[in-house]
Write a protein that holds these residues in place. Structure first.
Motif, PDB file in Angstrom:
ATOM      1  N   ALA A  79       0.818  -1.223   0.000  1.00  0.00           N
ATOM      2  CA  ALA A  79       0.000   0.000   0.000  1.00  0.00           C
ATOM      3  C   ALA A  79       0.848   1.268   0.000  1.00  0.00           C
ATOM      4  CB  ALA A  79      -0.940  -0.005   1.206  1.00  0.00           C
ATOM      5  N   LYS A  81       0.755  -0.311  -7.553  1.00  0.00           N
ATOM      6  CA  LYS A  81      -0.295   0.696  -7.707  1.00  0.00           C
ATOM      7  C   LYS A  81      -1.561   0.094  -8.298  1.00  0.00           C
ATOM      8  CE  LYS A  81      -1.256   5.363  -9.352  1.00  0.00           C
ATOM      9  NZ  LYS A  81      -0.711   6.549 -10.052  1.00  0.00           N
ATOM     10  N   LYS A  88      -9.106  -4.408  -1.973  1.00  0.00           N
ATOM     11  CA  LYS A  88      -9.853  -3.554  -1.049  1.00  0.00           C
ATOM     12  C   LYS A  88      -9.023  -3.219   0.184  1.00  0.00           C
ATOM     13  CE  LYS A  88     -14.092  -3.285   1.742  1.00  0.00           C
ATOM     14  NZ  LYS A  88     -13.481  -2.206   2.476  1.00  0.00           N
ATOM     15  N   HIS A 113      -6.251  -0.780  -0.713  1.00  0.00           N
ATOM     16  CA  HIS A 113      -6.816   0.555  -0.952  1.00  0.00           C
ATOM     17  C   HIS A 113      -7.205   1.214   0.363  1.00  0.00           C
ATOM     18  CE1 HIS A 113     -10.111   3.428  -1.782  1.00  0.00           C
ATOM     19  NE2 HIS A 113      -9.362   3.741  -2.822  1.00  0.00           N
ATOM     20  N   ARG A 134      -4.123   2.339   2.105  1.00  0.00           N
ATOM     21  CA  ARG A 134      -3.478   3.447   1.396  1.00  0.00           C
ATOM     22  C   ARG A 134      -4.185   4.763   1.672  1.00  0.00           C
ATOM     23  NH1 ARG A 134      -2.406   1.633  -4.449  1.00  0.00           N
ATOM     24  NH2 ARG A 134      -0.780   0.448  -3.358  1.00  0.00           N
ATOM     25  N   THR A 135      -5.473   4.697   1.922  1.00  0.00           N
ATOM     26  CA  THR A 135      -6.248   5.922   2.158  1.00  0.00           C
ATOM     27  C   THR A 135      -6.568   6.126   3.641  1.00  0.00           C
ATOM     28  OG1 THR A 135      -8.303   4.698   1.698  1.00  0.00           O
ATOM     29  CG2 THR A 135      -7.262   5.854  -0.147  1.00  0.00           C
TER      30      THR A 135
END
Length: 237
Positions: A131, A183, A194, A197, A200-201
């Motif tokens: 991530a 990426k 999922k 992601h 990563r956020t």
């Protein structure tokens, strides 16, 4: 069931955790009598502080590290662990040199204490490593492993069949190079996409892991209200 925090170490402010990571990783590898791999454990302090090496850990409620992994960013003066292990393999070096302009990093040094082995921790640690890799200026991620090849498949890693296998860490093993685009995660399992992601956020929120559920999406919990202390990249304020 305890909740473990999955996070990145800031080596400038948490040198004790870096030392604990390396000590426990060495003990883990020694337990399996893989001496060549044991010799690759110690990381020069300069590489830790200049942002070449990044540490991901699992922290128990007591503050003890129970597992971890590393990201090694390839630089002209910092070859990857697999390059040091296969010092005279020109084919590997040529493959890495071709990808170098876009950024290359190796995921290495994965370990876990016996108390948390076999319950999904390795996959969770690898998810966070993947991530954060794009934020390090890296497009190509790679791994080098002699076992658990199927472990990497859900994250989209692909076996490099052209390079074939290497007798490493010794003649008992067949080790392979694997590649991933951290990426786009092409070919990865939707559940792992999922989780990567979400990690990563997460933007400073605590990432917690509980091994009580089989699905990786149910094992991960990202807190909404409690923020982590900022973890700056080495060399940044």
């Amino acid at each position: 069931m305890p909740m473990y925090e999955i996070r990145r170490i800031n080596p400038r402010t948490e040198p004790r955790l870096v030392d604990e990571f390396q000590t426990k990783q060495r003990r883990c590898y020694e337990r399996y009598e893989v001496q060549n791999a044991v010799n690759q454990v110690a990381i020069p302090r300069k590489a830790i502080l200049d942002g070449t090496v990044h540490f991901i850990v699992a922290v128990a409620p007591s503050g003890e590290l129970v597992g971890g992994t590393r990201i090694h960013v390839r630089r002209p003066d910092s070859p990857l662990p697999m390059e040091r292990a296969l010092l005279h393999d020109d084919r590997l070096r040529a493959a890495l040199d071709r990808l170098q302009p876009q950024g290359v990093a190796e995921y290495a040094g994965l370990w876990a204490l016996p108390s948390v082995r076999g319950v999904g921790l390795s996959g969770v640690l690898s998810c966070l490593a993947v991530a954060i890799t794009p934020s390090l200026g890296v497009k190509h991620g790679c791994g080098f492993t002699h076992h658990h090849l199927l472990f990497w498949t859900p994250l989209g890693f692909r076996l490099d069949e052209k390079l074939g296998f290497f007798a490493y860490p010794d003649e008992r093993y067949q080790s392979y190079v694997l590649w991933v685009d951290p990426k786009d995660l092409r070919g990865a399992d939707p559940a792992y996409i999922k989780v990567v992601h979400d990690m990563r956020t997460a933007q400073g929120r605590r990432i917690l892991w509980s091994p009580q559920n089989e699905s990786i999406t149910q094992q991960i919990h990202i807190e909404d209200a409690v923020a982590l202390s900022a973890v700056a990249l080495p060399g940044q304020p």
